[in-house]
Design an enzyme around this catalytic site. Structure first.
Site, short mmCIF file in Angstrom:
data_model
loop_
_atom_site.label_atom_id
_atom_site.label_comp_id
_atom_site.label_asym_id
_atom_site.label_seq_id
_atom_site.Cartn_x
_atom_site.Cartn_y
_atom_site.Cartn_z
N HIS A 203 18.55 -20.78 17.96
CA HIS A 203 17.36 -20.00 18.30
C HIS A 203 16.96 -18.97 17.24
O HIS A 203 15.88 -18.39 17.30
CB HIS A 203 17.55 -19.27 19.63
N1 UDP Z 1 22.74 -18.24 27.28
C1 UDP Z 1 22.35 -18.57 28.56
N2 UDP Z 1 21.64 -19.73 28.75
C2 UDP Z 1 21.31 -20.56 27.71
C3 UDP Z 1 21.73 -20.19 26.41
C4 UDP Z 1 22.43 -19.01 26.22
O1 UDP Z 1 22.65 -17.86 29.51
O2 UDP Z 1 20.67 -21.58 27.95
C5 UDP Z 1 23.49 -16.99 27.09
C6 UDP Z 1 24.72 -17.09 26.26
O3 UDP Z 1 25.81 -17.54 27.03
C7 UDP Z 1 24.88 -15.67 25.75
C8 UDP Z 1 23.46 -15.20 25.61
O4 UDP Z 1 22.67 -16.09 26.39
O5 UDP Z 1 25.50 -14.85 26.73
C9 UDP Z 1 23.08 -15.24 24.17
O6 UDP Z 1 21.74 -15.12 24.05
P1 UDP Z 1 20.95 -15.53 22.72
O7 UDP Z 1 21.68 -16.60 22.02
O8 UDP Z 1 19.54 -15.75 23.15
O9 UDP Z 1 20.94 -14.17 21.90
P2 UDP Z 1 21.91 -13.51 20.82
O10 UDP Z 1 23.25 -13.36 21.45
O11 UDP Z 1 21.90 -14.36 19.61
O12 UDP Z 1 21.28 -12.18 20.58
#
Ligand code: UDP
Length: 353
Positions: A203
């Protein structure tokens, strides 16, 4: 009575706020008011987290989304300021590194309201990432910096924070609290989950907005998936980009984003995690799974240093080779992110500061 305004707007912030809100609910003398900026607004990127994780309903929904960085952050700043003037909180609590984070911090600081930043001190040292800009600026104007790791504390020291009037606390990682509590509540996703599979997500703008990088990642995943199924819950932004492109994804099991409890179910059962997400790198560790990170750098360097995680960039052969051959550390019995008591630590300090 202490009044805390929590500013959240994006998926990882809902998960972090869920853990803290659960703790706040134990105190009669703390009132939490949740402001949802609207950055993530669709049902399976927002509503599902509030429902599944029993996050209190937002008192304010600012409904700001689908804009460029400037317009989004600007509108958030304006509307958050209005809320703060009305509510007059003791604290504004912000998480991570999104536009909602920096807008919340800036609005509060200019009104002389104390700002607490959860997940402070992290750095990728890549100033092209919007997240890096948000982190650095937010840390600088926060009154308390709740750092998840020693690395985060050292980053702040290297930036001269010892000479700045800010309280720095090593609190542990709030996502560890969430993982421990919600893993008991895991839910099977509404798809067939094979015995053996890889859990992947993509993403980050540096990958999705760069056709060369996105193409290389998808080619590598599509190749690996010929042998081992890959489940890829896809962020709507990435899904749109892939739909409009000619990338081959026919071997991948692409699904809509799922709730955290479904994620936990898959984390408990997958063979390995392949991701460019920050949160998921740590969750791989929490659930004792190796991780390949499809970025050139990470804020979670302790995972790399301890060989739980390998940075494979957006390099097709590096991704495939490391998936096939890398020998990861399998001894996960090491305390990198605290013991799941981060929420308690944060609340105690906010009460007494
Ligand atoms: N996550 C979720 N559903 C999904 C994909 C990711 O609940 O379909 C959760 C994942 O387990 C983690 C969080 O979303 O806890 C991460 O979010 P993201 O990757 O959007 O953001 P980042 O951590 O990179 O800021």
């Amino acid at each position: 009575m202490i009044k805390i305004i929590t500013i959240i707007g994006a998926r990882p912030q809902f998960i972090k706020a869920a853990a803290l809100s659960r703790e706040i609910a134990n105190y009669d003398n703390i009132e939490e008011i949740i402001v949802h900026t609207g950055q993530h607004f669709d049902a399976n990127m927002s509503d599902i987290f509030f429902e599944q994780m029993s996050i209190p309903k937002p008192h304010y929904n600012l409904d700001i989304h689908g804009l460029g960085h400037g317009a989004m952050t600007g509108q958030m700043l304006e509307k958050i300021e209005e809320v703060l003037i009305t509510e007059k909180p003791n604290w504004v609590l912000i998480y991570g590194d999104t536009n909602s984070t920096i807008a919340g911090a800036l609005a509060a600081k200019k009104l002389h309201i104390k700002v607490a930043h959860v997940e402070a001190g992290l750095r990728s040292f890549n100033m092209d990432m919007p997240e890096e800009v948000n982190r650095i600026l937010t840390d600088r104007i926060s009154d308390i910096l709740f750092c998840p790791t020693d690395t985060a504390i050292n980053n702040l020291k290297n930036e001269g924070y010892e000479n700045i009037d800010t309280k720095i606390v090593k609190s542990g990682d709030i996502m560890q609290d969430a993982a421990i509590f919600y893993s008991q509540l895991e839910q099977k996703p509404n798809i067939e989950v094979p015995q053996e599979f890889i859990l992947a997500t993509i993403h980050r703008a540096e990958n999705t907005d760069n056709p060369k990088r996105l193409g290389a990642i998808l080619e590598a995943l599509n190749e690996i998936a010929k042998k081992t199924p890959i489940i890829l819950p896809l962020h709507p932004r990435t899904a749109q980009i892939i739909q409009k492109s000619e990338y081959k994804t026919d071997n991948l099991r692409i699904i809509e984003p799922v709730g955290y409890l479904e994620m936990v179910y898959m984390l408990n059962r997958c063979e390995i995690v392949m991701t460019d997400s920050g949160g998921l790198q740590k969750e791989a560790f929490f659930f004792a799974k190796p991780c390949l990170t499809m970025r050139d750098e990470t804020e979670w360097v302790e995972l790399i240093d301890n060989n739980f995680n390998v940075l494979v960039g957006a390099d097709k052969s590096k991704i495939i080779d490391n998936y096939q051959k890398h020998q990861f550390n399998t001894n996960f019995d090491i305390n990198l992110y605290g013991k799941g008591t981060t929420a308690k630590t944060i609340i105690k300090i906010l009460q007494n500061y």
